[in-house]
Design an enzyme around this catalytic site. Sequence first.
Site, PDB file in Angstrom:
ATOM      1  N   LYS A   2       0.113   3.989 -10.953  1.00  0.00           N
ATOM      2  CA  LYS A   2      -1.081   3.352 -10.386  1.00  0.00           C
ATOM      3  C   LYS A   2      -1.807   2.507 -11.437  1.00  0.00           C
ATOM      4  O   LYS A   2      -2.367   1.454 -11.123  1.00  0.00           O
ATOM      5  CB  LYS A   2      -2.002   4.417  -9.781  1.00  0.00           C
ATOM      6  CG  LYS A   2      -1.402   5.126  -8.561  1.00  0.00           C
ATOM      7  CD  LYS A   2      -1.121   4.145  -7.433  1.00  0.00           C
ATOM      8  CE  LYS A   2      -0.661   4.825  -6.156  1.00  0.00           C
ATOM      9  NZ  LYS A   2      -0.398   3.877  -5.057  1.00  0.00           N
TER      10      LYS A   2
ATOM     11  N   THR B 111      -5.901  11.763   4.170  1.00  0.00           N
ATOM     12  CA  THR B 111      -4.607  11.324   4.687  1.00  0.00           C
ATOM     13  C   THR B 111      -3.594  12.435   4.413  1.00  0.00           C
ATOM     14  O   THR B 111      -3.924  13.436   3.774  1.00  0.00           O
ATOM     15  CB  THR B 111      -4.115  10.039   3.979  1.00  0.00           C
ATOM     16  OG1 THR B 111      -3.758  10.386   2.626  1.00  0.00           O
ATOM     17  CG2 THR B 111      -5.169   8.947   3.958  1.00  0.00           C
TER      18      THR B 111
ATOM     19  N   ASN C 128       0.803  -1.223   0.000  1.00  0.00           N
ATOM     20  CA  ASN C 128       0.000   0.000   0.000  1.00  0.00           C
ATOM     21  C   ASN C 128       0.836   1.274   0.000  1.00  0.00           C
ATOM     22  O   ASN C 128       0.320   2.350  -0.329  1.00  0.00           O
ATOM     23  CB  ASN C 128      -0.912  -0.069   1.251  1.00  0.00           C
ATOM     24  CG  ASN C 128      -1.501   1.252   1.635  1.00  0.00           C
ATOM     25  OD1 ASN C 128      -2.429   1.725   0.988  1.00  0.00           O
ATOM     26  ND2 ASN C 128      -0.959   1.874   2.678  1.00  0.00           N
TER      27      ASN C 128
ATOM     28  N   TYR D 253       2.417   9.608 -11.297  1.00  0.00           N
ATOM     29  CA  TYR D 253       1.546   8.932 -10.323  1.00  0.00           C
ATOM     30  C   TYR D 253       0.501   8.086 -11.049  1.00  0.00           C
ATOM     31  O   TYR D 253       0.298   6.907 -10.738  1.00  0.00           O
ATOM     32  CB  TYR D 253       0.884   9.982  -9.431  1.00  0.00           C
ATOM     33  CG  TYR D 253       0.026   9.421  -8.319  1.00  0.00           C
ATOM     34  CD1 TYR D 253       0.607   8.959  -7.137  1.00  0.00           C
ATOM     35  CD2 TYR D 253      -1.361   9.351  -8.438  1.00  0.00           C
ATOM     36  CE1 TYR D 253      -0.174   8.446  -6.105  1.00  0.00           C
ATOM     37  CE2 TYR D 253      -2.151   8.843  -7.416  1.00  0.00           C
ATOM     38  CZ  TYR D 253      -1.557   8.389  -6.255  1.00  0.00           C
ATOM     39  OH  TYR D 253      -2.332   7.879  -5.240  1.00  0.00           O
TER      40      TYR D 253
HETATM   41  N1  LIG Z   1      -5.181   9.714   0.018  1.00  0.00           N
HETATM   42  C1  LIG Z   1      -5.740   9.576  -1.170  1.00  0.00           C
HETATM   43  O1  LIG Z   1      -6.558  10.414  -1.603  1.00  0.00           O
HETATM   44  C2  LIG Z   1      -5.419   8.353  -2.013  1.00  0.00           C
HETATM   45  C3  LIG Z   1      -6.259   8.075  -3.115  1.00  0.00           C
HETATM   46  C4  LIG Z   1      -5.982   6.947  -3.908  1.00  0.00           C
HETATM   47  C5  LIG Z   1      -4.890   6.147  -3.596  1.00  0.00           C
HETATM   48  N2  LIG Z   1      -4.090   6.450  -2.536  1.00  0.00           N
HETATM   49  C6  LIG Z   1      -2.957   5.562  -2.260  1.00  0.00           C
HETATM   50  O2  LIG Z   1      -3.101   5.045  -0.953  1.00  0.00           O
HETATM   51  C7  LIG Z   1      -1.829   4.604  -0.494  1.00  0.00           C
HETATM   52  C8  LIG Z   1      -1.629   5.077   0.937  1.00  0.00           C
HETATM   53  O3  LIG Z   1      -1.521   6.497   0.925  1.00  0.00           O
HETATM   54  P1  LIG Z   1      -2.233   7.422   2.014  1.00  0.00           P
HETATM   55  O4  LIG Z   1      -3.325   8.132   1.337  1.00  0.00           O
HETATM   56  O5  LIG Z   1      -2.528   6.626   3.234  1.00  0.00           O
HETATM   57  O6  LIG Z   1      -1.095   8.509   2.250  1.00  0.00           O
HETATM   58  P2  LIG Z   1      -0.027   8.694   3.417  1.00  0.00           P
HETATM   59  O7  LIG Z   1      -0.720   8.907   4.709  1.00  0.00           O
HETATM   60  O8  LIG Z   1       0.904   9.733   2.917  1.00  0.00           O
HETATM   61  O9  LIG Z   1       0.693   7.282   3.477  1.00  0.00           O
HETATM   62  C9  LIG Z   1       1.695   6.882   2.597  1.00  0.00           C
HETATM   63  C10 LIG Z   1       2.450   5.758   3.264  1.00  0.00           C
HETATM   64  O10 LIG Z   1       3.437   5.244   2.351  1.00  0.00           O
HETATM   65  C11 LIG Z   1       4.681   5.178   3.038  1.00  0.00           C
HETATM   66  N3  LIG Z   1       5.768   5.353   2.107  1.00  0.00           N
HETATM   67  C12 LIG Z   1       5.905   6.326   1.158  1.00  0.00           C
HETATM   68  N4  LIG Z   1       7.056   6.184   0.508  1.00  0.00           N
HETATM   69  C13 LIG Z   1       7.677   5.101   1.040  1.00  0.00           C
HETATM   70  C14 LIG Z   1       8.916   4.451   0.788  1.00  0.00           C
HETATM   71  N5  LIG Z   1       9.753   4.883  -0.148  1.00  0.00           N
HETATM   72  N6  LIG Z   1       9.220   3.356   1.530  1.00  0.00           N
HETATM   73  C15 LIG Z   1       8.385   2.905   2.480  1.00  0.00           C
HETATM   74  N7  LIG Z   1       7.195   3.466   2.760  1.00  0.00           N
HETATM   75  C16 LIG Z   1       6.855   4.560   2.049  1.00  0.00           C
HETATM   76  C17 LIG Z   1       4.630   6.302   4.067  1.00  0.00           C
HETATM   77  O11 LIG Z   1       5.469   6.013   5.189  1.00  0.00           O
HETATM   78  P3  LIG Z   1       6.884   6.690   5.504  1.00  0.00           P
HETATM   79  O12 LIG Z   1       6.823   8.126   5.063  1.00  0.00           O
HETATM   80  O13 LIG Z   1       7.023   6.494   6.984  1.00  0.00           O
HETATM   81  O14 LIG Z   1       7.874   5.881   4.738  1.00  0.00           O
HETATM   82  C18 LIG Z   1       3.177   6.218   4.522  1.00  0.00           C
HETATM   83  O15 LIG Z   1       3.031   5.248   5.523  1.00  0.00           O
HETATM   84  C19 LIG Z   1      -0.806   5.146  -1.480  1.00  0.00           C
HETATM   85  O16 LIG Z   1      -0.368   4.123  -2.335  1.00  0.00           O
HETATM   86  C20 LIG Z   1      -1.591   6.198  -2.249  1.00  0.00           C
HETATM   87  O17 LIG Z   1      -1.068   6.400  -3.533  1.00  0.00           O
HETATM   88  C21 LIG Z   1      -4.333   7.519  -1.745  1.00  0.00           C
END
Ligand SMILES: NC(=O)c1ccc[n+]([C@@H]2O[C@H](COP(=O)([O-])OP(=O)(O)OC[C@H]3O[C@@H](n4cnc5c(N)ncnc54)[C@H](OP(=O)(O)O)[C@@H]3O)[C@@H](O)[C@H]2O)c1
Length: 248
Positions: A160, A191, A89, A156
């Site tokens: 995806k 988030t 994720n 991005y």
């Molecule tokens: N929020 C939205 O609107 C949305 C919509 C569609 C899809 N998504 C997807 O949902 C997923 C989770 O994102 P979120 O919305 O929960 O955002 P978030 O709160 O920013 O979480 C992102 C997570 O990914 C980790 N991460 C990022 N780069 C990393 C790396 N190089 N190595 C290890 N861990 C890494 C971060 O942890 P650390 O910084 O501690 O490494 C954090 O735990 C993502 O794949 C995102 O693309 C989000």
Amino acid sequence: MRLSQKTAIITGASSGIGRAAALRFAQEGAAVVLAARDSARLGVLASEIRAKGGTAFELAGDVRDPGYAPSLTALALRETGRLDIAFNNAGTLGAGGLVECSDPDDWHDVLRTNLTSAFFAARSQIPAMRAAGRGSLIFTSSFVGHAIGLPGMGAYAASKAGLIGLVQVLAVELGSSGIRANALLPGGTRTGMLMDGAEAAIAGLHALKRIAEPDEIANAALFLASDESSFMTGAAMTVDGGNSVTKA
Ligand SMILES: NC(=O)c1ccc[n+]([C@@H]2O[C@H](COP(=O)([O-])OP(=O)(O)OC[C@H]3O[C@@H](n4cnc5c(N)ncnc54)[C@H](OP(=O)(O)O)[C@@H]3O)[C@@H](O)[C@H]2O)c1
């Protein structure tokens, strides 16, 4: 307890959707292996889960590192003797910018974080699942690049969309081994990834005219992780508040 006796790796567990999923999976009985770069946040989450009677292990690392996913799988096997679920994720938006102005280094970094990491993860997780004859692989894709093009999000969106292609291939490669692979496509979710000041505009893209709470996406991940989705594989499951059907 929908995940009783199961072990799940969850990447991106330090915040947002991954954190919510870790809490939800643990509540449903799974032993969870928490992954992200921020070890302090992982430690706090692991303590919270243990305080509620759950089982959690944490290992900080970077999903761009090819050695990280194998370490997570090894931790799951060493501590629990099994790996049933991988919620791959972790993700990043990257710097963004119009394609013609974008830095190739940023393009590569977003692809490595969001897509190549999924390849590394699957490579390390499949053997453990194949040996057991079961497993659920889940990859967090997005509404961006599937239902809608948003300016400035070329890398991005490509990363995806790439996950959906990977999932389709994994599904046919692994189906006869009892392993399912699905993509989860959240809509806009509250988030750290949501850009400051963008909530109203993003909410307007959805039929429900709001963004999701992380728990709403975690519940969908729980469905894909559990046996309730036992006949689902190769799917791109939208949990997007009607984003994909909203045209006005
Ligand atoms: N929020 C939205 O609107 C949305 C919509 C569609 C899809 N998504 C997807 O949902 C997923 C989770 O994102 P979120 O919305 O929960 O955002 P978030 O709160 O920013 O979480 C992102 C997570 O990914 C980790 N991460 C990022 N780069 C990393 C790396 N190089 N190595 C290890 N861990 C890494 C971060 O942890 P650390 O910084 O501690 O490494 C954090 O735990 C993502 O794949 C995102 O693309 C989000």
